[in-house]
Design an enzyme around this catalytic site. Structure first.
Site, PDB file in Angstrom:
ATOM      1  N   GLY A 278      -6.428   0.029  -6.525  1.00  0.00           N
ATOM      2  CA  GLY A 278      -5.400   0.035  -5.477  1.00  0.00           C
ATOM      3  C   GLY A 278      -5.962   0.370  -4.100  1.00  0.00           C
ATOM      4  O   GLY A 278      -7.164   0.606  -3.928  1.00  0.00           O
TER       5      GLY A 278
ATOM      6  N   ARG B  60      -6.466  -0.932 -16.137  1.00  0.00           N
ATOM      7  CA  ARG B  60      -6.189  -2.063 -17.038  1.00  0.00           C
ATOM      8  C   ARG B  60      -7.065  -3.249 -16.679  1.00  0.00           C
ATOM      9  O   ARG B  60      -6.989  -4.307 -17.302  1.00  0.00           O
ATOM     10  CB  ARG B  60      -4.714  -2.421 -17.019  1.00  0.00           C
ATOM     11  CG  ARG B  60      -4.143  -2.713 -15.655  1.00  0.00           C
ATOM     12  CD  ARG B  60      -2.658  -3.012 -15.724  1.00  0.00           C
ATOM     13  NE  ARG B  60      -2.126  -3.214 -14.377  1.00  0.00           N
ATOM     14  CZ  ARG B  60      -0.896  -3.576 -14.112  1.00  0.00           C
ATOM     15  NH1 ARG B  60      -0.033  -3.751 -15.109  1.00  0.00           N
ATOM     16  NH2 ARG B  60      -0.498  -3.753 -12.869  1.00  0.00           N
TER      17      ARG B  60
ATOM     18  N   LEU C 278      -2.273   6.147  -9.002  1.00  0.00           N
ATOM     19  CA  LEU C 278      -1.430   5.131  -9.640  1.00  0.00           C
ATOM     20  C   LEU C 278      -0.131   4.968  -8.894  1.00  0.00           C
ATOM     21  O   LEU C 278       0.381   5.920  -8.303  1.00  0.00           O
ATOM     22  CB  LEU C 278      -1.066   5.580 -11.055  1.00  0.00           C
ATOM     23  CG  LEU C 278      -2.098   5.467 -12.163  1.00  0.00           C
ATOM     24  CD1 LEU C 278      -1.514   6.080 -13.425  1.00  0.00           C
ATOM     25  CD2 LEU C 278      -2.488   4.012 -12.393  1.00  0.00           C
ATOM     26  N   GLY C 279       0.429   3.777  -8.988  1.00  0.00           N
ATOM     27  CA  GLY C 279       1.757   3.572  -8.424  1.00  0.00           C
ATOM     28  C   GLY C 279       2.097   2.111  -8.398  1.00  0.00           C
ATOM     29  O   GLY C 279       1.227   1.250  -8.467  1.00  0.00           O
TER      30      GLY C 279
ATOM     31  N   TYR D  66      13.226   6.478  -5.142  1.00  0.00           N
ATOM     32  CA  TYR D  66      11.768   6.592  -4.963  1.00  0.00           C
ATOM     33  C   TYR D  66      11.377   8.074  -4.816  1.00  0.00           C
ATOM     34  O   TYR D  66      10.487   8.562  -5.524  1.00  0.00           O
ATOM     35  CB  TYR D  66      11.372   5.786  -3.723  1.00  0.00           C
ATOM     36  CG  TYR D  66       9.897   5.754  -3.426  1.00  0.00           C
ATOM     37  CD1 TYR D  66       9.026   4.967  -4.170  1.00  0.00           C
ATOM     38  CD2 TYR D  66       9.363   6.512  -2.376  1.00  0.00           C
ATOM     39  CE1 TYR D  66       7.664   4.935  -3.875  1.00  0.00           C
ATOM     40  CE2 TYR D  66       8.014   6.477  -2.082  1.00  0.00           C
ATOM     41  CZ  TYR D  66       7.173   5.689  -2.830  1.00  0.00           C
ATOM     42  OH  TYR D  66       5.829   5.659  -2.542  1.00  0.00           O
TER      43      TYR D  66
ATOM     44  N   LYS E  47       9.205  10.415  -7.564  1.00  0.00           N
ATOM     45  CA  LYS E  47       7.983  11.106  -7.126  1.00  0.00           C
ATOM     46  C   LYS E  47       8.144  12.632  -7.313  1.00  0.00           C
ATOM     47  O   LYS E  47       7.220  13.313  -7.762  1.00  0.00           O
ATOM     48  CB  LYS E  47       7.688  10.797  -5.661  1.00  0.00           C
ATOM     49  CG  LYS E  47       7.306   9.340  -5.393  1.00  0.00           C
ATOM     50  CD  LYS E  47       5.998   8.995  -6.030  1.00  0.00           C
ATOM     51  CE  LYS E  47       5.454   7.667  -5.531  1.00  0.00           C
ATOM     52  NZ  LYS E  47       4.253   7.236  -6.273  1.00  0.00           N
TER      53      LYS E  47
ATOM     54  N   ARG F 169       3.357  -7.607   0.816  1.00  0.00           N
ATOM     55  CA  ARG F 169       4.503  -6.699   0.643  1.00  0.00           C
ATOM     56  C   ARG F 169       5.327  -6.767   1.923  1.00  0.00           C
ATOM     57  O   ARG F 169       5.091  -5.988   2.869  1.00  0.00           O
ATOM     58  CB  ARG F 169       4.042  -5.269   0.396  1.00  0.00           C
ATOM     59  CG  ARG F 169       3.449  -5.076  -0.975  1.00  0.00           C
ATOM     60  CD  ARG F 169       3.278  -3.599  -1.281  1.00  0.00           C
ATOM     61  NE  ARG F 169       2.561  -3.400  -2.517  1.00  0.00           N
ATOM     62  CZ  ARG F 169       2.190  -2.227  -2.982  1.00  0.00           C
ATOM     63  NH1 ARG F 169       2.465  -1.130  -2.307  1.00  0.00           N
ATOM     64  NH2 ARG F 169       1.555  -2.121  -4.123  1.00  0.00           N
TER      65      ARG F 169
HETATM   66  N1  NAP Z   1       2.625   2.019   0.175  1.00  0.00           N
HETATM   67  C1  NAP Z   1       2.970   3.059   0.885  1.00  0.00           C
HETATM   68  O1  NAP Z   1       3.276   2.972   2.087  1.00  0.00           O
HETATM   69  C2  NAP Z   1       3.017   4.424   0.215  1.00  0.00           C
HETATM   70  C3  NAP Z   1       3.503   5.512   0.945  1.00  0.00           C
HETATM   71  C4  NAP Z   1       3.494   6.781   0.351  1.00  0.00           C
HETATM   72  C5  NAP Z   1       3.001   6.943  -0.938  1.00  0.00           C
HETATM   73  N2  NAP Z   1       2.556   5.871  -1.627  1.00  0.00           N
HETATM   74  C6  NAP Z   1       2.046   6.107  -2.984  1.00  0.00           C
HETATM   75  O2  NAP Z   1       0.638   6.179  -2.916  1.00  0.00           O
HETATM   76  C7  NAP Z   1       0.082   5.833  -4.198  1.00  0.00           C
HETATM   77  C8  NAP Z   1      -1.061   4.854  -3.990  1.00  0.00           C
HETATM   78  O3  NAP Z   1      -0.528   3.726  -3.312  1.00  0.00           O
HETATM   79  P1  NAP Z   1      -1.397   2.395  -3.140  1.00  0.00           P
HETATM   80  O4  NAP Z   1      -0.719   1.596  -2.094  1.00  0.00           O
HETATM   81  O5  NAP Z   1      -2.844   2.741  -3.003  1.00  0.00           O
HETATM   82  O6  NAP Z   1      -1.148   1.695  -4.552  1.00  0.00           O
HETATM   83  P2  NAP Z   1      -1.574   0.233  -4.985  1.00  0.00           P
HETATM   84  O7  NAP Z   1      -2.512  -0.370  -3.996  1.00  0.00           O
HETATM   85  O8  NAP Z   1      -0.338  -0.530  -5.311  1.00  0.00           O
HETATM   86  O9  NAP Z   1      -2.397   0.532  -6.317  1.00  0.00           O
HETATM   87  C9  NAP Z   1      -1.739   1.049  -7.427  1.00  0.00           C
HETATM   88  C10 NAP Z   1      -2.673   1.298  -8.579  1.00  0.00           C
HETATM   89  O10 NAP Z   1      -1.854   1.589  -9.726  1.00  0.00           O
HETATM   90  C11 NAP Z   1      -2.180   0.672 -10.772  1.00  0.00           C
HETATM   91  N3  NAP Z   1      -0.993   0.239 -11.497  1.00  0.00           N
HETATM   92  C12 NAP Z   1       0.161  -0.240 -10.974  1.00  0.00           C
HETATM   93  N4  NAP Z   1       1.003  -0.604 -11.955  1.00  0.00           N
HETATM   94  C13 NAP Z   1       0.368  -0.337 -13.117  1.00  0.00           C
HETATM   95  C14 NAP Z   1       0.715  -0.494 -14.495  1.00  0.00           C
HETATM   96  N5  NAP Z   1       1.896  -0.995 -14.872  1.00  0.00           N
HETATM   97  N6  NAP Z   1      -0.174  -0.126 -15.418  1.00  0.00           N
HETATM   98  C15 NAP Z   1      -1.375   0.376 -15.053  1.00  0.00           C
HETATM   99  N7  NAP Z   1      -1.776   0.551 -13.778  1.00  0.00           N
HETATM  100  C16 NAP Z   1      -0.913   0.192 -12.825  1.00  0.00           C
HETATM  101  C17 NAP Z   1      -2.782  -0.538 -10.084  1.00  0.00           C
HETATM  102  O11 NAP Z   1      -3.578  -1.229 -11.027  1.00  0.00           O
HETATM  103  P3  NAP Z   1      -3.658  -2.844 -11.063  1.00  0.00           P
HETATM  104  O12 NAP Z   1      -4.606  -3.202  -9.967  1.00  0.00           O
HETATM  105  O13 NAP Z   1      -4.165  -3.133 -12.423  1.00  0.00           O
HETATM  106  O14 NAP Z   1      -2.268  -3.345 -10.801  1.00  0.00           O
HETATM  107  C18 NAP Z   1      -3.558   0.108  -8.947  1.00  0.00           C
HETATM  108  O15 NAP Z   1      -4.805   0.563  -9.390  1.00  0.00           O
HETATM  109  C19 NAP Z   1       1.250   5.280  -5.013  1.00  0.00           C
HETATM  110  O16 NAP Z   1       1.688   6.249  -5.920  1.00  0.00           O
HETATM  111  C20 NAP Z   1       2.320   5.005  -3.969  1.00  0.00           C
HETATM  112  O17 NAP Z   1       3.637   5.134  -4.510  1.00  0.00           O
HETATM  113  C21 NAP Z   1       2.527   4.620  -1.076  1.00  0.00           C
END
Ligand code: NAP
Length: 224
Positions: free
Chosen positions: A12, A36, A73-74, A125, A129, A160
Site C-alpha cells: 500500500g 496476499r 492494512l486498510g 469509518y 477505526k 480514488r
Molecule cells: N487514504 C487516506 O486518506 C487515509 C487517511 C487516514 C488514514 N488512512 C488509513 O491509513 C492506512 C494505510 O492507508 P493506505 O492508503 O496506505 O492503504 P492502501 O494503499 O490502500 O494499502 C492497503 C494495504 O492493505 C492491504 N489490503 C487491503 N485489503 C486487503 C484484504 N482484503 N486482504 C489483505 N490485505 C488487504 C493491501 O494489500 P493489496 O495490495 O494486496 O490490496 C495494501 O497492502 C489504512 O488503514 C487507511 O484506512 C487512510
C-alpha cells in the site's frame, strides 16, 4: 543486535514507504512482510510470506521472534463492497495481525489508524477505526503506537476519485490549516512511514497516540 520487523500492508501507499525505510535502516536486520501478494521490493533482509488473512493469527513465519510489528492494512468501503467487508479488513484483520505479532513476542506494535477514530462515533469509518484501536489495546502488548493521519498524500496506482477530489480541495487551502485546524492538514504517506520508524525506535511502554498534527513532514526528508 539488529531487530526483526513484521509488516502488513507493504503493497500500500504507507506500507510500501515504510518497507523501503525499514530495509534501508541499520536498526533492522530482517523484515518479514505478510501479504496476499509480493511487495515488489527487494533487500537482503526481506522475507515475504503469502498468508490467508482469514487465518492470519495462525500464520507460520520464517523467524522465531519479532521485535517490532507495523500494520498499514486498510481498504475502502467502496473497494470492500460493504461496511461488514470494510470492517473485516480495517478492524478484524488488523487485530489478527496484532495477535500474530503477540504470538511471535513482539515488544512493539505500530498501526495506522485515522484522524477522529472513535469506537462510539456515528461515522462508520471513524467507528471501525476506533473499535480496531480499542481491540488492539485489549491485546495488552508491551507497547502500542496508534498513528492517526488526516487525508493521505502520495502517488497511487489505483484511482480514488473521492480522495483525489478531497486533495484537490485541500491543496489550495493549505494556508488555512493552522491553529485548531492544523490537525486537518493532509499528510504525506512518506511522513507517516517516517513517523512510524521514529516512534518504533523511541517507543516506551504502554499506549501512545500520534495525532495527525504530530506527523511532521520534515521527518520524511531526513535520512533514517
Ligand atoms: N487514504 C487516506 O486518506 C487515509 C487517511 C487516514 C488514514 N488512512 C488509513 O491509513 C492506512 C494505510 O492507508 P493506505 O492508503 O496506505 O492503504 P492502501 O494503499 O490502500 O494499502 C492497503 C494495504 O492493505 C492491504 N489490503 C487491503 N485489503 C486487503 C484484504 N482484503 N486482504 C489483505 N490485505 C488487504 C493491501 O494489500 P493489496 O495490495 O494486496 O490490496 C495494501 O497492502 C489504512 O488503514 C487507511 O484506512 C487512510
Amino acid at each position: 543486535m539488529p531487530r526483526t520487523a513484521l509488516v502488513a500492508g507493504a503493497t500500500g501507499l504507507v506500507g510500501s514507504a515504510l518497507l523501503r525505510r525499514l530495509l534501508a535502516h541499520p536498526s533492522w536486520g530482517r523484515v518479514v512482510s505478510v501479504g496476499r501478494r509480493p511487495s515488489g521490493q527487494a533487500g537482503p533482509g526481506l522475507l515475504e510470506v503469502e498468508v490467508d488473512f482469514d487465518d492470519l493469527e495462525s500464520a507460520e513465519l520464517p523467524v522465531t521472534a519479532v521485535d517490532d510489528a507495523f500494520c498499514c492494512l486498510g481498504t475502502t468501503r467502496k473497494k470492500a463492497g460493504s461496511l461488514e467487508a470494510f470492517e473485516r479488513v480495517d478492524r478484524h484483520y488488523v487485530v489478527a495481525f496484532g495477535r500474530l505479532a503477540k504470538r511471535f513476542g513482539a515488544l512493539r506494535l505500530l498501526v495506522v489508524s485515522a484522524m477522529l477514530a472513535d469506537p462510539e462515533s456515528g461515522n462508520d469509518y471513524a467507528r471501525v477505526k476506533g473499535r480496531m484501536e480499542r481491540d488492539l489495546e485489549g491485546l495488552a502488548l508491551p507497547s502500542l503506537t496508534v498513528v492517526r493521519p488526516s487525508l493521505l498524500l502520495g502517488k497511487r496506482r489505483e484511482s480514488r476519485p473521492l480522495e483525489a477530489a478531497s486533495i484537490a480541495v485541500a491543496r489550495p487551502l493549505a494556508g488555512l490549516f493552522v491553529g485548531p485546524l492544523k490537525r486537518f492538514r493532509p499528510v504525506t504517506a512518506e511522513a507517516v512511514a517516517a513517523t512510524m520508524v521514529r516512534r518504533a525506535l523511541a517507543a516506551g511502554e504502554g499506549v501512545e497516540v500520534v495525532e495527525s498534527d504530530d506527523i511532521r513532514e520534515r521527518e520524511s526528508c531526513r535520512p533514517e
